[in-house]
Scaffold this active site. Structure first.
Site, PDB file in Angstrom:
ATOM      1  N   HIS A  75     -27.656 -17.104  -4.811  1.00  0.00           N
ATOM      2  CA  HIS A  75     -27.133 -17.969  -6.037  1.00  0.00           C
ATOM      3  C   HIS A  75     -26.520 -19.411  -5.540  1.00  0.00           C
ATOM      4  O   HIS A  75     -25.677 -19.513  -4.724  1.00  0.00           O
ATOM      5  CB  HIS A  75     -26.016 -17.266  -7.007  1.00  0.00           C
ATOM      6  N   TYR A 204     -18.890 -17.770 -16.166  1.00  0.00           N
ATOM      7  CA  TYR A 204     -17.374 -17.301 -16.491  1.00  0.00           C
ATOM      8  C   TYR A 204     -16.954 -18.138 -17.907  1.00  0.00           C
ATOM      9  O   TYR A 204     -17.175 -19.332 -17.976  1.00  0.00           O
ATOM     10  CB  TYR A 204     -16.547 -17.804 -15.464  1.00  0.00           C
ATOM     11  N   PRO A 296     -10.378  -9.618 -10.127  1.00  0.00           N
ATOM     12  CA  PRO A 296     -11.729  -9.958  -9.947  1.00  0.00           C
ATOM     13  C   PRO A 296     -12.298 -11.243 -10.092  1.00  0.00           C
ATOM     14  O   PRO A 296     -13.440 -11.602  -9.756  1.00  0.00           O
ATOM     15  CB  PRO A 296     -12.473  -8.938 -10.432  1.00  0.00           C
ATOM     16  N   LYS A 300     -13.265 -11.986  -4.953  1.00  0.00           N
ATOM     17  CA  LYS A 300     -12.882 -12.246  -3.645  1.00  0.00           C
ATOM     18  C   LYS A 300     -12.416 -11.007  -3.051  1.00  0.00           C
ATOM     19  O   LYS A 300     -12.332 -10.798  -1.669  1.00  0.00           O
ATOM     20  CB  LYS A 300     -11.746 -12.882  -3.585  1.00  0.00           C
ATOM     21  N   TYR A 394     -14.845 -20.342  -3.858  1.00  0.00           N
ATOM     22  CA  TYR A 394     -15.689 -19.772  -4.160  1.00  0.00           C
ATOM     23  C   TYR A 394     -16.677 -19.409  -3.069  1.00  0.00           C
ATOM     24  O   TYR A 394     -16.961 -17.902  -2.815  1.00  0.00           O
ATOM     25  CB  TYR A 394     -16.517 -20.036  -5.465  1.00  0.00           C
TER      26      TYR A 394
HETATM   27  P1  RFL Z   1     -12.426   1.140  -1.581  1.00  0.00           P
HETATM   28  O1  RFL Z   1     -13.789   0.783  -1.956  1.00  0.00           O
HETATM   29  O2  RFL Z   1     -11.347   1.192  -2.841  1.00  0.00           O
HETATM   30  O3  RFL Z   1     -12.587   2.239  -0.626  1.00  0.00           O
HETATM   31  C1  RFL Z   1     -11.423   3.194  -0.399  1.00  0.00           C
HETATM   32  C2  RFL Z   1     -12.092   4.678   0.251  1.00  0.00           C
HETATM   33  O4  RFL Z   1     -11.126   5.319   0.885  1.00  0.00           O
HETATM   34  C3  RFL Z   1     -11.173   6.584   0.270  1.00  0.00           C
HETATM   35  N1  RFL Z   1      -9.694   7.277  -0.037  1.00  0.00           N
HETATM   36  C4  RFL Z   1      -9.423   8.262   0.922  1.00  0.00           C
HETATM   37  N2  RFL Z   1     -10.150   8.930   1.981  1.00  0.00           N
HETATM   38  C5  RFL Z   1      -9.392   9.685   2.562  1.00  0.00           C
HETATM   39  N3  RFL Z   1      -8.332  10.268   2.395  1.00  0.00           N
HETATM   40  C6  RFL Z   1      -7.575   9.565   1.507  1.00  0.00           C
HETATM   41  N4  RFL Z   1      -6.111   9.897   1.264  1.00  0.00           N
HETATM   42  C7  RFL Z   1      -7.926   8.711   0.693  1.00  0.00           C
HETATM   43  N5  RFL Z   1      -7.775   7.557  -0.320  1.00  0.00           N
HETATM   44  C8  RFL Z   1      -8.749   7.044  -0.592  1.00  0.00           C
HETATM   45  C9  RFL Z   1     -11.442   6.392  -1.117  1.00  0.00           C
HETATM   46  O5  RFL Z   1     -12.086   7.514  -1.800  1.00  0.00           O
HETATM   47  C10 RFL Z   1     -12.641   5.418  -1.132  1.00  0.00           C
HETATM   48  O6  RFL Z   1     -13.998   5.796  -0.896  1.00  0.00           O
HETATM   49  O7  RFL Z   1     -11.637   0.177  -0.729  1.00  0.00           O
HETATM   50  P2  RFL Z   1     -12.425  -0.964   0.357  1.00  0.00           P
HETATM   51  O8  RFL Z   1     -13.431  -0.313   1.274  1.00  0.00           O
HETATM   52  O9  RFL Z   1     -11.366  -1.633   1.136  1.00  0.00           O
HETATM   53  O10 RFL Z   1     -13.246  -1.996  -0.449  1.00  0.00           O
HETATM   54  C11 RFL Z   1     -12.586  -2.683  -1.305  1.00  0.00           C
HETATM   55  C12 RFL Z   1     -13.474  -3.214  -2.415  1.00  0.00           C
HETATM   56  O11 RFL Z   1     -14.140  -1.935  -3.151  1.00  0.00           O
HETATM   57  C13 RFL Z   1     -12.715  -4.144  -3.532  1.00  0.00           C
HETATM   58  O12 RFL Z   1     -12.112  -4.921  -2.861  1.00  0.00           O
HETATM   59  C14 RFL Z   1     -13.840  -4.880  -4.504  1.00  0.00           C
HETATM   60  O13 RFL Z   1     -14.582  -3.896  -5.210  1.00  0.00           O
HETATM   61  C15 RFL Z   1     -13.322  -5.603  -5.303  1.00  0.00           C
HETATM   62  N6  RFL Z   1     -14.056  -6.488  -6.505  1.00  0.00           N
HETATM   63  C16 RFL Z   1     -14.836  -7.518  -6.121  1.00  0.00           C
HETATM   64  N7  RFL Z   1     -14.953  -7.975  -4.844  1.00  0.00           N
HETATM   65  C17 RFL Z   1     -15.489  -9.275  -4.491  1.00  0.00           C
HETATM   66  O14 RFL Z   1     -15.661  -9.394  -3.333  1.00  0.00           O
HETATM   67  N8  RFL Z   1     -16.554  -9.513  -5.473  1.00  0.00           N
HETATM   68  C18 RFL Z   1     -16.611  -8.975  -6.722  1.00  0.00           C
HETATM   69  O15 RFL Z   1     -17.684  -9.525  -7.463  1.00  0.00           O
HETATM   70  C19 RFL Z   1     -15.885  -8.100  -6.882  1.00  0.00           C
HETATM   71  N9  RFL Z   1     -15.931  -7.465  -8.124  1.00  0.00           N
HETATM   72  C20 RFL Z   1     -14.101  -5.856  -7.573  1.00  0.00           C
HETATM   73  C21 RFL Z   1     -14.955  -6.555  -8.624  1.00  0.00           C
HETATM   74  C22 RFL Z   1     -13.478  -4.754  -7.930  1.00  0.00           C
HETATM   75  C23 RFL Z   1     -13.411  -4.397  -9.494  1.00  0.00           C
HETATM   76  N10 RFL Z   1     -12.698  -3.211  -9.825  1.00  0.00           N
HETATM   77  C24 RFL Z   1     -13.198  -2.232 -10.552  1.00  0.00           C
HETATM   78  C25 RFL Z   1     -11.516  -2.972  -8.923  1.00  0.00           C
HETATM   79  C26 RFL Z   1     -15.254  -6.018  -9.922  1.00  0.00           C
HETATM   80  C27 RFL Z   1     -14.522  -5.019 -10.468  1.00  0.00           C
HETATM   81  C28 RFL Z   1     -14.650  -4.550 -11.575  1.00  0.00           C
HETATM   82  C1  PHB Z   2     -19.620  -8.559 -10.672  1.00  0.00           C
HETATM   83  O1  PHB Z   2     -20.866  -8.826 -10.890  1.00  0.00           O
HETATM   84  O2  PHB Z   2     -19.331  -7.238 -10.818  1.00  0.00           O
HETATM   85  C2  PHB Z   2     -18.632  -9.673 -10.570  1.00  0.00           C
HETATM   86  C3  PHB Z   2     -19.348 -10.875 -10.241  1.00  0.00           C
HETATM   87  C4  PHB Z   2     -18.275 -11.917 -10.299  1.00  0.00           C
HETATM   88  C5  PHB Z   2     -16.889 -11.785 -10.550  1.00  0.00           C
HETATM   89  C6  PHB Z   2     -16.410 -10.450 -10.622  1.00  0.00           C
HETATM   90  C7  PHB Z   2     -17.214  -9.141 -10.628  1.00  0.00           C
HETATM   91  O3  PHB Z   2     -15.978 -12.847 -10.202  1.00  0.00           O
END
Ligand code: RFL
Ligand code: PHB
Length: 403
Positions: A75, A204, A296, A300, A394
């Site tokens: 993108h 956005y 989110p 980041k 960004y």
């Molecule tokens: P995770 O993905 O939470 O994985 C942690 C893992 O640890 C396991 N766990 C355990 N294992 C053993 N023993 C225990 N006691 C444990 N407790 C937990 C869990 O089962 C899991 O498998 O953390 P990690 O790896 O640090 O990854 C972080 C990312 O998942 C998170 O930062 C992103 O998803 C945030 N996020 C976004 N980040 C971006 O950079 N760009 C985006 O566009 C973006 N969009 C988002 C997002 C997060 C969202 N939500 C739902 C929070 C959009 C959303 C909606």
């Molecule tokens: C997504 O596609 O899930 C997404 C993209 C951009 C954001 C957050 C989530 O800032």
């Protein structure tokens, strides 16, 4: 009790744990991952979609980029709709050529899981009662229960990649860590559907009805979000209600193009800013959501997890190469510098783009002070310098190189 040994014990097989494990294995540093749930459960969580160049480069270095390079969409920019008026943030032009990649967290996690299995690296899925011991000594270990057996995993270092609700951060005594937190008075309701995205670029949207985001996973799969009050439940939002509300928040032309269809996933995520300092204690290191959370809005979260991985990976390589673990003491300081940048940008984007609650004053609805302050976005969008400030952050700040 079954005793096993590895160099690096990783708690959590989310993107942080899998990426670190893959990178270390490529350098001959053996590691074992302990994960609480099944691989399918991990893949069922629909989260991030936007990857910074730094993340993409790391995935390439880990040798897991084949499908991402084929299917991920580059993108060049994104749009911000400010009360219906569309502004393009042309990342490529404003940053001297930098872009982001749209490729779902689910997909990258699947790719890394498959690569890990193919390389014969060990992951203990469905492990309960994980506990971390003796991290202030040179012989830390992790205990857990898996498939009817108790395990003791001896190691040199433990890496907590177990997300916000994991056990690793809480293993650091409360008096040895400081936690900074801000919760927001709303959540994001996300919907995934097999419908073509409403636009080539992310949009956005700041509107009087609240924030909305139009994102995507591929040419045939869309991801949309709506700002909703914290007390709303997914059950309150039929697909029909979601699409109706989204149409009202998208800019007019996009709303007219919107293709709707049945949802394949719908969930509400609360928004939170959180940092734990320091990100290490003895031979325990926190990576990703285990140490910090961002709302989110700036895309980041996963990208900050990747820069933590990059820092710890380089330090671990250096420590093993030079047979000197003292370099690892630099981890928290290096990681936190970039984390705070991401925290500030995500907080700022969230404040600018969301609609904060109105207050009842003297029987009349008055917009809050926060609402007027968020008109700062107007200034940023109407000035090239302002758009450049948004674009530069960004695409992501550069990673620190470790000598
Ligand atoms: P995770 O993905 O939470 O994985 C942690 C893992 O640890 C396991 N766990 C355990 N294992 C053993 N023993 C225990 N006691 C444990 N407790 C937990 C869990 O089962 C899991 O498998 O953390 P990690 O790896 O640090 O990854 C972080 C990312 O998942 C998170 O930062 C992103 O998803 C945030 N996020 C976004 N980040 C971006 O950079 N760009 C985006 O566009 C973006 N969009 C988002 C997002 C997060 C969202 N939500 C739902 C929070 C959009 C959303 C909606
Ligand atoms: C997504 O596609 O899930 C997404 C993209 C951009 C954001 C957050 C989530 O800032």
């Amino acid at each position: 009790m079954k005793t096993i040994r590895t160099k690096v014990a990783i708690i959590g097989a989310g993107p942080s744990g899998l990426l670190l494990g893959q990178l270390l294995a490529k350098q001959g540093i053996d590691n074992i991952i302990v994960e609480r749930v099944t691989g399918d459960y991990v893949l069922g969580r629909i989260r991030a979609g936007i990857l910074e160049q730094g993340f993409v480069d790391l995935v390439r270095e880990a040798g897991v980029s084949e499908r991402m390079d084929r299917e991920g969409q580059v993108h060049d920019g994104f749009d911000i709709s400010y009360y219906g008026e569309l502004f393009n943030i042309n990342l490529k032009e404003l940053t001297g050529g930098k872009t982001v990649m749209c490729y779902g967290q689910t997909e990258i996690t699947r790719d890394m899981m498959e690569a890990r299995a193919e390389a014969g690296l060990t992951t203990y899925y469905e492990s309960s009662d994980a506990a971390i011991h003796d991290v202030t000594t040179d012989s830390p270990y992790v205990t857990f229960f898996n498939n009817g057996e108790n395990y003791r995993l001896d190691c040199d270092v433990v890496v907590g990649c177990d997300g916000f609700h994991g056990i690793s951060r809480k293993t650091i005594p409360a008096e040895k860590r400081t936690e900074h937190e801000r919760v927001y008075p709303f959540g994001w309701l996300g919907l995934l559907s097999d419908t073509p995205p409403v636009s080539d670029e992310l949009i956005y949207c700041k509107t009087k009805r609240g924030f909305a985001l139009a994102s995507m996973r591929s040419e045939t799969r869309s991801r949309y979000y709506l700002q909703v009050p914290l007390d709303h439940k997914v059950e309150d939002w039929s697909d029909e209600r979601f699409w109706d509300e989204l149409k009202k928040r998208l800019p007019e032309e996009a709303a007219a193009r919107l293709v709707t269809g049945p949802s394949i996933e719908k969930s509400i995520a609360p928004l939170r800013s959180f940092v734990c300092e320091p990100m290490q204690w003895g031979n325990l290191f926190l990576v990703g959501d285990a140490a910090h959370i961002v709302p989110p809005t700036g895309a980041k979260g996963l990208n900050l997890a990747a820069s933590d991985v990059a820092a710890l990976y380089q330090l671990l390589c250096k420590a093993y190469r030079e047979n000197d673990k003292s370099v690892l003491t630099r981890y928290s300081e290096i990681a936190l510098r970039r984390v705070w940048h991401g925290e500030r940008f995500s907080w700022w984007m969230s404040n600018m783009l969301h609609d904060f609650d109105e207050q009842e004053v003297g029987g009349m609805k008055k917009a809050t002070f926060d609402h007027f302050m968020s008109s700062e976005l107007d200034f940023f969008l109407n000035h090239r310098e302002g758009r450049q400030v948004i674009a530069t952050q960004y695409v992501g700040m550069p990673y620190e190189s470790i000598e």
